[in-house]
Each structure stands twice: as C-alpha cells, then as structure tokens.
Design a protein around this motif. Structure first.
Motif, PDB file in Angstrom:
ATOM      1  N   ARG B  42     -10.249  -0.084  23.136  1.00 30.61           N
ATOM      2  CA  ARG B  42     -11.016  -0.386  21.914  1.00 30.61           C
ATOM      3  C   ARG B  42     -10.539   0.416  20.713  1.00 30.61           C
ATOM      4  N   ILE B  43      -9.808   1.497  20.947  1.00 25.71           N
ATOM      5  CA  ILE B  43      -9.237   2.254  19.826  1.00 25.71           C
ATOM      6  C   ILE B  43      -8.350   1.343  18.985  1.00 25.71           C
ATOM      7  N   MET B  44      -7.758   0.350  19.663  1.00 25.18           N
ATOM      8  CA  MET B  44      -6.919  -0.624  18.976  1.00 25.18           C
ATOM      9  C   MET B  44      -7.596  -1.216  17.744  1.00 25.18           C
ATOM     10  N   TYR B  45      -8.924  -1.456  17.840  1.00 30.12           N
ATOM     11  CA  TYR B  45      -9.625  -2.117  16.735  1.00 30.12           C
ATOM     12  C   TYR B  45      -9.665  -1.251  15.471  1.00 30.12           C
ATOM     13  N   VAL B  46      -9.439   0.045  15.615  1.00 31.13           N
ATOM     14  CA  VAL B  46      -9.335   0.913  14.437  1.00 31.13           C
ATOM     15  C   VAL B  46      -7.862   1.252  14.155  1.00 31.13           C
ATOM     16  N   HIS B  47      -7.114   1.459  15.247  1.00 31.41           N
ATOM     17  CA  HIS B  47      -5.731   1.917  15.105  1.00 31.41           C
ATOM     18  C   HIS B  47      -4.849   0.858  14.441  1.00 31.41           C
ATOM     19  N   VAL B  48      -4.905  -0.366  14.931  1.00 31.27           N
ATOM     20  CA  VAL B  48      -4.034  -1.415  14.391  1.00 31.27           C
ATOM     21  C   VAL B  48      -4.337  -1.670  12.904  1.00 31.27           C
ATOM     22  N   PRO B  49      -5.639  -1.799  12.517  1.00 32.72           N
ATOM     23  CA  PRO B  49      -5.896  -1.969  11.078  1.00 32.72           C
ATOM     24  C   PRO B  49      -5.425  -0.788  10.223  1.00 32.72           C
ATOM     25  N   SER B  50      -5.535   0.462  10.736  1.00 34.80           N
ATOM     26  CA  SER B  50      -5.065   1.585   9.901  1.00 34.80           C
ATOM     27  C   SER B  50      -3.557   1.552   9.767  1.00 34.80           C
ATOM     28  N   ALA B  51      -2.861   1.219  10.867  1.00 35.72           N
ATOM     29  CA  ALA B  51      -1.403   1.131  10.777  1.00 35.72           C
ATOM     30  C   ALA B  51      -1.004   0.009   9.814  1.00 35.72           C
ATOM     31  N   TRP B  52      -1.690  -1.108   9.914  1.00 34.48           N
ATOM     32  CA  TRP B  52      -1.440  -2.224   8.993  1.00 34.48           C
ATOM     33  C   TRP B  52      -1.641  -1.774   7.549  1.00 34.48           C
ATOM     34  N   THR B  53      -2.760  -1.073   7.288  1.00 37.18           N
ATOM     35  CA  THR B  53      -3.056  -0.644   5.921  1.00 37.18           C
ATOM     36  C   THR B  53      -2.015   0.353   5.428  1.00 37.18           C
ATOM     37  N   ALA B  54      -1.564   1.243   6.323  1.00 39.61           N
ATOM     38  CA  ALA B  54      -0.544   2.230   5.938  1.00 39.61           C
ATOM     39  C   ALA B  54       0.718   1.526   5.469  1.00 39.61           C
ATOM     40  N   MET B  55       1.121   0.473   6.190  1.00 39.02           N
ATOM     41  CA  MET B  55       2.339  -0.252   5.810  1.00 39.02           C
ATOM     42  C   MET B  55       2.095  -1.130   4.585  1.00 39.02           C
ATOM     43  N   PHE B  56       0.909  -1.743   4.537  1.00 43.49           N
ATOM     44  CA  PHE B  56       0.544  -2.560   3.378  1.00 43.49           C
ATOM     45  C   PHE B  56       0.595  -1.701   2.112  1.00 43.49           C
ATOM     46  N   ALA B  57       0.085  -0.457   2.225  1.00 46.45           N
ATOM     47  CA  ALA B  57       0.119   0.459   1.079  1.00 46.45           C
ATOM     48  C   ALA B  57       1.563   0.721   0.651  1.00 46.45           C
ATOM     49  N   GLY B  58       2.477   0.808   1.641  1.00 47.69           N
ATOM     50  CA  GLY B  58       3.883   1.003   1.310  1.00 47.69           C
ATOM     51  C   GLY B  58       4.421  -0.140   0.470  1.00 47.69           C
ATOM     52  N   VAL B  59       4.069  -1.368   0.859  1.00 44.35           N
ATOM     53  CA  VAL B  59       4.520  -2.541   0.108  1.00 44.35           C
ATOM     54  C   VAL B  59       3.919  -2.527  -1.300  1.00 44.35           C
ATOM     55  N   VAL B  60       2.618  -2.185  -1.388  1.00 43.40           N
ATOM     56  CA  VAL B  60       1.945  -2.130  -2.695  1.00 43.40           C
ATOM     57  C   VAL B  60       2.597  -1.057  -3.573  1.00 43.40           C
ATOM     58  N   LEU B  61       2.925   0.107  -2.954  1.00 40.40           N
ATOM     59  CA  LEU B  61       3.568   1.195  -3.695  1.00 40.40           C
ATOM     60  C   LEU B  61       4.923   0.745  -4.239  1.00 40.40           C
ATOM     61  N   PHE B  62       5.694   0.068  -3.388  1.00 38.25           N
ATOM     62  CA  PHE B  62       6.998  -0.446  -3.792  1.00 38.25           C
ATOM     63  C   PHE B  62       6.843  -1.404  -4.970  1.00 38.25           C
ATOM     64  N   PHE B  63       5.922  -2.347  -4.838  1.00 37.06           N
ATOM     65  CA  PHE B  63       5.701  -3.356  -5.877  1.00 37.06           C
ATOM     66  C   PHE B  63       5.276  -2.697  -7.193  1.00 37.06           C
ATOM     67  N   ASN B  64       4.293  -1.782  -7.121  1.00 35.79           N
ATOM     68  CA  ASN B  64       3.824  -1.114  -8.333  1.00 35.79           C
ATOM     69  C   ASN B  64       4.936  -0.322  -9.009  1.00 35.79           C
ATOM     70  N   SER B  65       5.799   0.330  -8.187  1.00 40.46           N
ATOM     71  CA  SER B  65       6.873   1.145  -8.750  1.00 40.46           C
ATOM     72  C   SER B  65       7.902   0.269  -9.447  1.00 40.46           C
ATOM     73  N   VAL B  66       8.259  -0.863  -8.814  1.00 44.26           N
ATOM     74  CA  VAL B  66       9.195  -1.790  -9.450  1.00 44.26           C
ATOM     75  C   VAL B  66       8.602  -2.295 -10.759  1.00 44.26           C
ATOM     76  N   MET B  67       7.318  -2.662 -10.739  1.00 41.38           N
ATOM     77  CA  MET B  67       6.675  -3.177 -11.942  1.00 41.38           C
ATOM     78  C   MET B  67       6.641  -2.121 -13.035  1.00 41.38           C
ATOM     79  N   TYR B  68       6.431  -0.851 -12.638  1.00 39.61           N
ATOM     80  CA  TYR B  68       6.406   0.200 -13.659  1.00 39.61           C
ATOM     81  C   TYR B  68       7.766   0.339 -14.333  1.00 39.61           C
ATOM     82  N   LEU B  69       8.847   0.401 -13.519  1.00 39.52           N
ATOM     83  CA  LEU B  69      10.177   0.581 -14.103  1.00 39.52           C
ATOM     84  C   LEU B  69      10.561  -0.621 -14.963  1.00 39.52           C
ATOM     85  N   TRP B  70      10.029  -1.782 -14.617  1.00 40.66           N
ATOM     86  CA  TRP B  70      10.352  -2.990 -15.373  1.00 40.66           C
ATOM     87  C   TRP B  70       9.543  -3.065 -16.659  1.00 40.66           C
ATOM     88  N   ARG B  71       8.214  -2.913 -16.538  1.00 41.73           N
ATOM     89  CA  ARG B  71       7.334  -3.121 -17.685  1.00 41.73           C
ATOM     90  C   ARG B  71       7.003  -1.845 -18.455  1.00 41.73           C
TER      91      ARG B  71
END
Lengths: 225, 233
Positions: B42-71
């Motif tokens: 059952r730890i999976m129900y917390v672990h998998v979403p946190s790992a997903w969010t950690a990676m999702f945050a990486g994608v968001v960070l990448f996107f925001n950084s590209v947008m900052y350097l561009w705009r």
C-alpha cells in the motif's frame, strides 16, 4: 574563419599565461599524484583487485583533478577584471566558449599525459600494447568533463562560494561520462574485443555531442552583462 | 499568462486537494491487498504519486526555465524557483517511501538501481539549483544562471537514467528486485490514479502558494534595497 581565429586567440592567451605561470598545471599534477597516493594508503589492493578497481580509480583521479583545474577556468579573467573585456570584444560568444574549452581540455590532457603512465606503472597494469585505445577513451571522457566544466565555471566564477558551488553542480552532471568512461576503460584494460565495449564509446560520444550543443547554447546566456 | 489570478488558482487547487487526497487515501486503504507483498504494497499509493510529482516538477522546471530565457518575464522565473523547491520535497518523499517499501520487500533500504540512482541525482540537481540561487545577489543574473543550470540538468537526468540502466542490466541481473506484478487489477489501479491526480493537484496548490510567497519576498527585498539607498543618500 574569423570565428576560429577568435577562438584560437582566446585559447592561445590561456596557454601562454599557463606557460609563463605554470600554476594550474603544477597544482593539478601534484594533486593527481596525491590522489594516487591516497588510493594506495586507503585501499590495500592485491593483484586481482587492482584489475577490477583500476578503471574506477583512474577516473576518480581524473575527475577530481579536472574539477580542481576547471573551477579556476575563468579566474584569471575575474581577478584581472578582464571579464568585461572578453564580453565587449566583437567576437561571437561561441568563439569565446570554444577557446576556453580548448584551453581547459589541453590543461587536463597535459596532466593526464604525465599521470596516466605513472598510474599504469604504479598499479602494475599491463596495457602498454593498447595505450592508443586507452588514450582515445581518455580523450572522449575528458572532452565531456571539459564541456560541462567550461560552461559551469563561467557561471560559478561570478558566484559567492564558488569553491563549493562548482563541484556541487558538476559532479552529479558528469555521472554518465564517468559510467561510460569507466566501463570502456575496463574493457580496454581487460583486453576485451572492441565489440564488447563499443556501446560505452557510443555513450561517451553521444554525451559529448549532446553537451556540445547544450553548452554552446547555454554559454551565450552567461556573458550578458 | 493565467485565466484567473494566482490566489484564485491556489484556492481552486487547495479545495481540489481537500477533496481528492482523502478520497484517494480511503480508496487506497480499502483496495484489495497485494497477494505477494501484503500490506507493505500500500506504500505504492503514496510512493508512486510522489515519484511522479518529482519528475513532473522536473518537466515543469525545464519548461519554465526555457520560457524565462525566451521571454525574460519575471513570472516564469518565479514559477521555476517555486517548482524546484517543491520538486526537491517530493523527490525526498519518493526516496523515503521507496526505502520504507524496499526494506520488507527487497530486504534492503537502498539498491543502486537505475531509477533509484537517477532519482537521487535528480535531488542533487534540485539542491544544486537552489544553492546556486542562494549564492547569487543580482536577481536578474540569478534567474538567468539558474535557468541554464535547470535546462542542462534536466537534459542530463534521462541520460543518467539510461546510462545507469544500461550499466546495471549488462553487468548484473537484478537479484533483489523482483519484477512487480505486471498488470494491475482495476481495483488497485483506480486508487493509484486518484492518488496521482490528487498529488498533481496538491503540487499545483503548493506551487501557486509558493509563487505568491516568492513574489512577496522579492517585493520586500526590493523595498529594503530602496530604503537602504535612501538612508545612504
């Protein structure tokens, strides 16, 4: 053509400065010797262990020595207030990057050219017949290390606590270079066939290509003011 | 940039979390137990979403950084700054949850598996990013340098993942790692999906909250500098 002449000028300036001062080379060379000595004191290795650990030890020594030298990449410009001169000079940013990269690569490679034979002798490795291949792997790995190092040192030289920040930023990012270089070096040292470690060479080449593009592009944002 | 203002978005995401997170937890705790792993699964129900969010945050960070350097608009940088901090917290959560699950199931707290190693390096990159920001005084330079580090770092994370995976699978077959139950029954998959959506909404709530906080911090800092200048004059 103008691009390469500008890059050459930047690299030659660094080489000339180094030929006169001999600071970076001396520091890096003795540091790498010390690292080899420390390995000897902290790990008491026998014949069989040496063969399995040597590739990792070699690349740890290269990485630490490289980080020591690369961190000082833009220090001369900074200390002499020449950053502005470099930024204002009418050459593309890419040429400045290429010049600094070439200088950094040459310094690390010069140290390796002395340390690598010493390493082979001190750890009794039997690789003299394949030294050309080993050098090829070393060059590919050093290129990856220099690419990231040149980009990040241009950044950290303008930051407080740069001695801390530079290793903290570069070490996690060079992990793929280390994995590829260590595995390829192990293959060469064992005398494996080319096919058995060719994929590690490909990883190194791929990393070098990806980070050439990323570093050239990223560097253009670092010298804006 | 937004349809609503930040506080409105933050409230929407906040209420979303209040509804979704307890629902997901209830579903996760009442889902059928795993036949092989027992309650530990059952730890999976917390672990998998946190790992997903950690990676999702990486994608968001990448996107925001590209947008900052561009705009070069400050709000992209504020979003990137906020994302990195929250991403680091979810990465720690993912590593902790994974370790707590790993001990009873694999028999070890930690193994140098590709995903674990890449996640640990992801944490190092988040931390390095935040430290670099802390050591820079000029806000414009801070934003620019941080964006370059974020982009280079996030390009590197997949390379690290694949190089470690390659290295491990070629040299030693996973001995402690049994492959998981390949396909999950719907009764287990559904709570996991709800939890993942809940964590993603929670991430956005924290993001919008933190963005407002950072905006206010920067405002205070700017005013402090202005007062200091006035005093000096």
């Amino acid at each position: 053509m103008r691009f390469f002449r500008a890059a050459y000028a930047v690299a030659w300036k660094d080489v000339l400065l180094e030929l006169r001062r001999k600071e970076t080379f001396t520091a890096m060379f003795f540091f790498s010797l010390l690292v080899l000595l420390m390995f000897n004191f902290t790990l008491s290795l026998d014949r069989t262990q040496v063969l399995s650990l040597a590739p990792g030890l070699l690349w740890l020594a290269i990485t630490f020595t490289g980080v020591l030298g690369l961190g000082k990449g833009f220090l001369a410009e900074r200390e002499n207030e020449c950053m502005d001169g470099l930024i204002l000079s009418p050459v593309p940013r890419g040429a400045i990057f290429l010049g600094k990269l070439a200088g950094n690569f040459l310094f690390i490679f010069a140290v390796e050219a002395v340390t690598l034979p010493l390493f082979v002798v001190l750890f009794n490795l039997d690789v003299w017949g394949r030294i050309g291949l080993l050098l090829f792997v070393v060059i590919l790995g050093t290129a990856g290390l220099s690419l990231l190092g040149t980009l990040l040192s241009a950044m950290t030289v303008q930051v407080r606590a740069r001695e801390v920040m530079f290793p903290l930023l570069i070490l996690p990012l060079v992990i793929p270079v280390l994995i590829g270089a260590v595995q390829a070096t192990a293959g060469v040292m064992r005398g494996d066939g080319w096919a058995e470690y060719a994929h590690w060479i490909r990883l190194l080449v791929a990393f070098d290509v990806v980070f050439s593009v990323a570093s050239f592009w990223g560097f253009s944002f670092l010298l804006e003011d | 940039m937004f349809l609503f203002k930040l506080p409105t978005w933050q409230r929407i995401m906040g209420w979303g979390t209040v509804v979704l997170l307890p629902t997901g937890l209830f579903l996760a705790l009442t889902a059928p137990p795993d036949a092989f792993q027992g309650p530990a699964a059952r730890i999976m129900y917390v672990h998998v979403p946190s790992a997903w969010t950690a990676m999702f945050a990486g994608v968001v960070l990448f996107f925001n950084s590209v947008m900052y350097l561009w705009r070069r608009h400050k709000s992209w940088d504020t979003a990137a700054h906020a994302t990195a901090g929250i991403g680091a917290v979810f990465t720690v959560l993912a590593l902790l949850g994974g370790s707590i699950w790993g001990k009873p199931i694999w028999g070890v707290w930690w193994t140098w598996d590709a995903r674990l190693t890449a996640t640990a390096v992801l944490l190092m990159i988040y931390v390095g990013y935040l430290m670099l920001r802390a050591f820079l005084d000029d806000p414009e330079k801070e934003a620019r340098f941080a964006a370059v580090v974020a982009i280079v770092g996030m390009i590197d994370v997949p390379i690290i993942h694949f190089s470690v995976k390659w290295w491990r699978t070629l040299h030693q077959a996973p001995s402690v790692m049994k492959p998981d139950v390949p396909s999950m029954p719907f009764e287990m998959l559904f709570p996991l999906l709800v939890m993942t959506v809940a964590f993603t909404v929670f991430f956005h709530y924290l993001l919008f909250l933190r963005m407002q906080l950072l905006q206010k911090e920067k405002l205070i800092e700017a005013q402090r500098q202005a007062v200091l200048r006035e005093v000096q004059l």
